[in-house]
Design a protein around this motif. Structure first.
Motif, PDB file in Angstrom:
ATOM      1  N   GLU A   1       0.836  -1.202   0.000  1.00 28.14           N
ATOM      2  CA  GLU A   1       0.000   0.000   0.000  1.00 28.14           C
ATOM      3  C   GLU A   1       0.872   1.254   0.000  1.00 28.14           C
TER       4      GLU A   1
ATOM      5  N   THR B   1       0.502   4.840  -2.223  1.00 27.45           N
ATOM      6  CA  THR B   1       0.134   6.110  -1.595  1.00 27.45           C
ATOM      7  C   THR B   1       1.330   6.975  -1.219  1.00 27.45           C
TER       8      THR B   1
ATOM      9  N   ARG C   1       1.515  11.203  -0.487  1.00 26.58           N
ATOM     10  CA  ARG C   1       1.598  11.539   0.935  1.00 26.58           C
ATOM     11  C   ARG C   1       2.820  12.410   1.202  1.00 26.58           C
TER      12      ARG C   1
END
Length: 513
Positions: A428, A432, A436
């Motif tokens: 993950e 992301t 981020r």
């Protein structure tokens, strides 16, 4: 969690050029046989009476199924009798629909093999369906339809349809004198999608391999939708009024429809080539006469497979709904998988520029195994009514599985497992992390939880959008056996963690060597 025992086996009278096809009047033996099964109740039936049946075979050109009791009930010798089991009418609507419309042997004995007509079986559904459809209020139907416009059929003596498309307000005004067609309302679509896709377990319950559409037809006598055949599986319920359906044998497992009832020469060449895939004598012309006919009255249900020629005549004003099921073929999913395998080689992704380079690549072509493509576990079907998607389709929802939990399903683990060549396992954080970082969020903050997540994509490189056939999220304890196992998978090592092996095999990430 997977179930402990996984159950793998648990409608259209008007159409568009993309959804139907035509018949040859030839009686060539190359035409595939079909059977019309008609299940009829007593003419004085009531809602509490169980249905009894009549199987109607289509002569020598069609196979027969079921057992005859020797009675023709005054009908032609082509008819045989059969019986449907009684139905508990107190069942919830979502359970009542499949119980009434889909006999227990439907998938094995009827689906994609024969037509099936059941008289009166839907009488128990009428009150519920009338409520969902606002007592068959056409103005509400047109306004709730996902269709961008409503199709109006104009009176014509031509064998081809003459139609116009109008807005819902205009359609409401014309509906008292003209037959209409539009997509069905989302609430009803959700109900039938669950019935005909999930209960039949079509496409291995994989929403990327097939979907359904709901259509609504309001007809006035003597409107006729002339001879054609469809490429979809069709399930029709006659809610009110009546229609006569004529059927003629056709082609099996067609990729396109055949539409002589629509005056559009641009589609004819492709439809002829499609017909010639199975019948070299195929001709683009409607049949001269039917093999068999039946009449659908209020409460009647009809299924017919792709490739069966049909003509529909409205006998009395009424409304019907049709579920069309559109799915990929075995050749489609095989070729998608093969394309995905080839795209993992940088040379196959190159722009075509050399015949010799292409021929050399073909010599090195690797074989592909069916188990690499076919995944038993994972994706969940979600109705469009549960999402913000306005389209009348079934959408995919990825599911999350904890590989540290005990696997309670049934899966065979061979001696030698390898990582599926068609899969990829991402963290993950990979997905992301960048955004981020540029938005000022700390990556350490994301890593502070007790669990870590991975994303398993199986068979994703066979389409331009890199959309996986099977996509699911795997969760495990940080620093535990599950994480160690999944990190090994990312490096191409299977490892010995038993629960992880079961989960990955079920989800398609591991295959037998």
């Amino acid at each position: 969690m997977p179930p402990k025992k996984r159950k793998l086996n648990k409608a259209s009278d008007g159409s568009t050029n993309g959804s139907t096809a035509s018949s040859s009047s030839s009686s060539s033996s190359l035409f595939t046989p079909f059977l019309l099964t008609s299940t009829a109740e007593n003419p004085e039936r009531t809602q509490s009476q169980p249905a009894s049946g009549i199987d109607t075979a289509l002569g020598d050109a069609f196979s027969t199924r079921g057992e005859s009791n020797g009675s023709t009930n005054g009908s032609s010798p082509l008819l045989k009798t059969s019986t449907l089991p009684p139905v508990d009418i107190n069942l919830p609507l979502e359970d009542l629909v499949p119980s009434l419309l889909l006999p227990s042997d439907f998938k094995s004995q009827t689906f994609n093999a024969s037509c099936h007509h059941v008289k009166g079986c839907s009488l128990h559904l009428i009150s519920s369906l009338k409520s969902i459809l606002d007592d068959y209020d056409l103005e509400s139907l047109y306004h709730e339809s996902p269709s961008p416009s409503i199709q109006i059929f104009l009176p014509t003596k031509s064998p081809t349809a003459d139609t116009i498309r109008v807005d819902p307000e205009t359609a409401s005004k014309l509906s008292s004198t003209h037959s209409t067609y539009c997509r069905g309302p989302p609430a009803l679509s959700a109900l039938f999608q669950s019935t005909f896709l999930s209960d039949l377990n079509l496409f291995n319950s994989n929403p990327n391999w097939g979907y359904s559409e709901l259509e609504a037809f309001h007809g006035h006598a003597p409107h006729v939708t002339n001879w054609h055949y469809d490429f979809q599986h069709n399930f029709t319920i006659q809610l009110s009024g009546s229609k006569k359906w004529d059927f003629k044998k056709g082609e099996r497992n067609v990729k396109l429809g055949c539409t002589p009832h629509f005056n559009d020469v641009s589609v004819v060449e492709g439809q002829i080539l499609n017909g010639k895939l199975s019948n070299p004598h195929f001709e683009f012309q409607p049949p001269q006469s039917p093999d068999v006919s039946c009449v659908l009255s209020s409460g009647d249900f009809l299924y017919f497979p792709p490739g069966v020629y049909h003509r529909v005549t409205t006998l009395s004003t009424g409304l019907s709904v049709n579920v069309s099921i559109i799915g990929k073929s075995y050749s489609d999913i095989y070729c998608d998988g093969l394309k995905g395998l080839l795209n993992k080689d940088v040379r196959w992704r190159g722009v075509v520029s050399s015949k010799n380079e292409f021929l050399n690549l073909c010599k090195e072509q690797k074989d592909i195994k069916g188990d690499w493509i076919w995944c038993e576990g994972g994706n969940e079907r979600v109705s469009s009514s549960d999402t913000e998607d306005e389209e009348d389709v079934v959408v995919r929802k990825s599911m999350t599985f904890n590989v540290d939990e005990e696997f309670e399903g049934e899966v065979e683990i061979g001696r030698n497992l390898i990582v599926n060549p068609l899969c990829d396992l991402l963290t993950e954080k990979e997905v992301t992390g960048y955004f981020r970082m540029i938005s000022g969020h700390s990556l350490e903050e994301e890593d502070s939880g007790d669990n870590v997540k991975y994303i398993l994509n199986v068979n994703y490189a066979g389409n331009e959008d890199m959309e996986a056939t099977n996509r699911n999220v795997l969760e495990c304890r940080r620093g535990g056996e599950g994480e160690e196992f999944l990190e090994g998978i990312r490096k191409g090592r299977v490892g010995e963690y038993e629960e992880g092996r079961k989960w990955l095999k079920w989800l398609g990430g591991l295959v037998d060597e």
